[in-house]
Design a protein around this motif. Structure first.
Motif, PDB file in Angstrom:
ATOM      1  N   ILE A 159       5.092   6.600  -6.377  1.00 45.78           N
ATOM      2  CA  ILE A 159       5.935   5.571  -5.757  1.00 45.78           C
ATOM      3  C   ILE A 159       5.095   4.579  -4.952  1.00 45.78           C
ATOM      4  N   GLY A 160       4.050   5.094  -4.286  1.00 44.02           N
ATOM      5  CA  GLY A 160       3.277   4.230  -3.394  1.00 44.02           C
ATOM      6  C   GLY A 160       2.012   3.645  -3.998  1.00 44.02           C
ATOM      7  N   GLU A 161       1.794   3.817  -5.296  1.00 46.36           N
ATOM      8  CA  GLU A 161       0.554   3.307  -5.920  1.00 46.36           C
ATOM      9  C   GLU A 161       0.471   1.790  -5.846  1.00 46.36           C
ATOM     10  N   PHE A 162      -0.740   1.311  -5.612  1.00 47.33           N
ATOM     11  CA  PHE A 162      -0.932  -0.155  -5.560  1.00 47.33           C
ATOM     12  C   PHE A 162      -2.183  -0.598  -6.333  1.00 47.33           C
ATOM     13  N   GLY A 163      -3.365  -0.119  -5.872  1.00 47.69           N
ATOM     14  CA  GLY A 163      -4.626  -0.624  -6.421  1.00 47.69           C
ATOM     15  C   GLY A 163      -4.773  -0.401  -7.919  1.00 47.69           C
ATOM     16  N   VAL A 164      -4.535   0.809  -8.363  1.00 51.89           N
ATOM     17  CA  VAL A 164      -4.708   1.124  -9.787  1.00 51.89           C
ATOM     18  C   VAL A 164      -3.693   0.364 -10.636  1.00 51.89           C
ATOM     19  N   VAL A 165      -2.449   0.324 -10.151  1.00 52.47           N
ATOM     20  CA  VAL A 165      -1.395  -0.374 -10.906  1.00 52.47           C
ATOM     21  C   VAL A 165      -1.715  -1.870 -11.005  1.00 52.47           C
ATOM     22  N   LEU A 166      -2.201  -2.441  -9.904  1.00 57.42           N
ATOM     23  CA  LEU A 166      -2.525  -3.870  -9.911  1.00 57.42           C
ATOM     24  C   LEU A 166      -3.695  -4.171 -10.846  1.00 57.42           C
ATOM     25  N   MET A 167      -4.715  -3.285 -10.845  1.00 54.36           N
ATOM     26  CA  MET A 167      -5.885  -3.516 -11.698  1.00 54.36           C
ATOM     27  C   MET A 167      -5.525  -3.427 -13.178  1.00 54.36           C
ATOM     28  N   VAL A 168      -4.716  -2.436 -13.535  1.00 57.22           N
ATOM     29  CA  VAL A 168      -4.413  -2.186 -14.954  1.00 57.22           C
ATOM     30  C   VAL A 168      -3.207  -3.011 -15.428  1.00 57.22           C
ATOM     31  N   GLY A 169      -2.212  -3.149 -14.558  1.00 57.28           N
ATOM     32  CA  GLY A 169      -0.970  -3.799 -14.992  1.00 57.28           C
ATOM     33  C   GLY A 169      -0.826  -5.239 -14.560  1.00 57.28           C
ATOM     34  N   GLY A 170      -1.636  -5.659 -13.577  1.00 53.74           N
ATOM     35  CA  GLY A 170      -1.462  -7.016 -13.074  1.00 53.74           C
ATOM     36  C   GLY A 170      -0.177  -7.125 -12.263  1.00 53.74           C
ATOM     37  N   ASN A 171       0.415  -8.304 -12.297  1.00 52.92           N
ATOM     38  CA  ASN A 171       1.605  -8.566 -11.487  1.00 52.92           C
ATOM     39  C   ASN A 171       2.610  -9.326 -12.347  1.00 52.92           C
ATOM     40  N   ILE A 172       3.147  -8.632 -13.346  1.00 59.16           N
ATOM     41  CA  ILE A 172       4.031  -9.274 -14.326  1.00 59.16           C
ATOM     42  C   ILE A 172       5.477  -8.879 -14.044  1.00 59.16           C
ATOM     43  N   GLU A 173       6.283  -9.856 -13.716  1.00 58.56           N
ATOM     44  CA  GLU A 173       7.672  -9.589 -13.351  1.00 58.56           C
ATOM     45  C   GLU A 173       8.429  -8.948 -14.513  1.00 58.56           C
ATOM     46  N   GLY A 174       9.141  -7.880 -14.205  1.00 58.29           N
ATOM     47  CA  GLY A 174       9.956  -7.211 -15.214  1.00 58.29           C
ATOM     48  C   GLY A 174       9.194  -6.208 -16.054  1.00 58.29           C
ATOM     49  N   ASP A 175       7.871  -6.134 -15.890  1.00 56.28           N
ATOM     50  CA  ASP A 175       7.087  -5.192 -16.706  1.00 56.28           C
ATOM     51  C   ASP A 175       6.157  -4.322 -15.854  1.00 56.28           C
TER      52      ASP A 175
END
Length: 222
Positions: A159-175
């Motif tokens: 629930i609290g992940e940030f760094g890894v999600v941002l690096m791999v997933g970027g910041n794409i609305e809805g995805d």
């Protein structure tokens, strides 16, 4: 009036659910092996599963980005099979989250397996039960607190992940824009009211998860 977009909340819950489910499936056999093996290979695997705890999320995220990209080992195979990239898509952040949260599931389960008395397991084998039957009918019921701990910690950690999600997933609305990234966006836009609401949701969700974990574990220990 703060206008809250519910999609990041839905994506966060969906990511946490799939990550926890996958971790349960791979965590039980992996922890079983780590708990009972006497091989030196077990030490190396245990160290590898602990690495996400000590590595900065940006370091782990960088290597996962390379691995899951269109030219990486896993990403290129995924692209050939499904004609779709892993990075900057939901499937990519699920894989990254599974690796990042692996210690949260494996450590409690390994401790749980080691806590089950060997005489109970050997008695089951003596009575003709297979290793698989012993695992599901004897060992896992005797370590249900560890299974619950691993499940709740994995869910709450994701629930609290940030760094890894941002690096791999970027910041794409809805995805790939989960709540933690939505908070970052809101703070960057100096929209503290929205950031407060999203942060409060994460705070309450994490607190309730841990409170339920301790309550159930205390009840089982009585």
């Amino acid at each position: 009036m703060v206008d809250i977009n519910p999609i990041p909340i839905w994506l966060t819950l969906k990511l946490s659910f799939w990550t926890t489910l996958i971790l349960l499936v791979i965590g039980i056999p992996l922890s079983y092996y780590l708990a009972y093996t006497k091989s030196r290979l077990g030490l190396l695997i245990e160290a590898l599963t602990t690495l996400p705890l000590v590595l900065p999320p940006t370091v782990l995220g960088f290597y996962l980005l390379l691995l899951l990209s269109k030219h990486g080992i896993i990403g290129s195979l995924w692209y050939k099979l499904l004609d779709r990239q892993l990075v900057f898509h939901f499937e990519g952040i699920v894989i990254a989250s599974v690796i990042y949260s692996l210690p949260m599931m494996v450590h409690p389960l390994t401790s749980g397996f080691r806590s089950v008395p060997l005489n109970i397991i050997e008695a089951s084998w003596t009575l003709g039960k297979s290793k698989l039957q012993t695992l599901f009918r004897v060992i896992l019921p005797n370590m249900k607190a560890s299974v619950l701990t691993g499940t709740v910690l994995s869910f709450a950690h994701t629930i609290g992940e940030f760094g890894v999600v941002l690096m791999v997933g970027g910041n794409i609305e809805g995805d790939t824009r989960v709540v933690s990234i939505a908070i970052y966006d809101a703070v960057e836009a100096i929209d503290y009211a929205t950031a407060h609401v999203y942060a409060g949701i994460l705070f309450v969700a994490s607190f309730i998860s841990l409170a339920l974990l301790y309550a159930v574990n205390r009840r089982w220990s009585l």
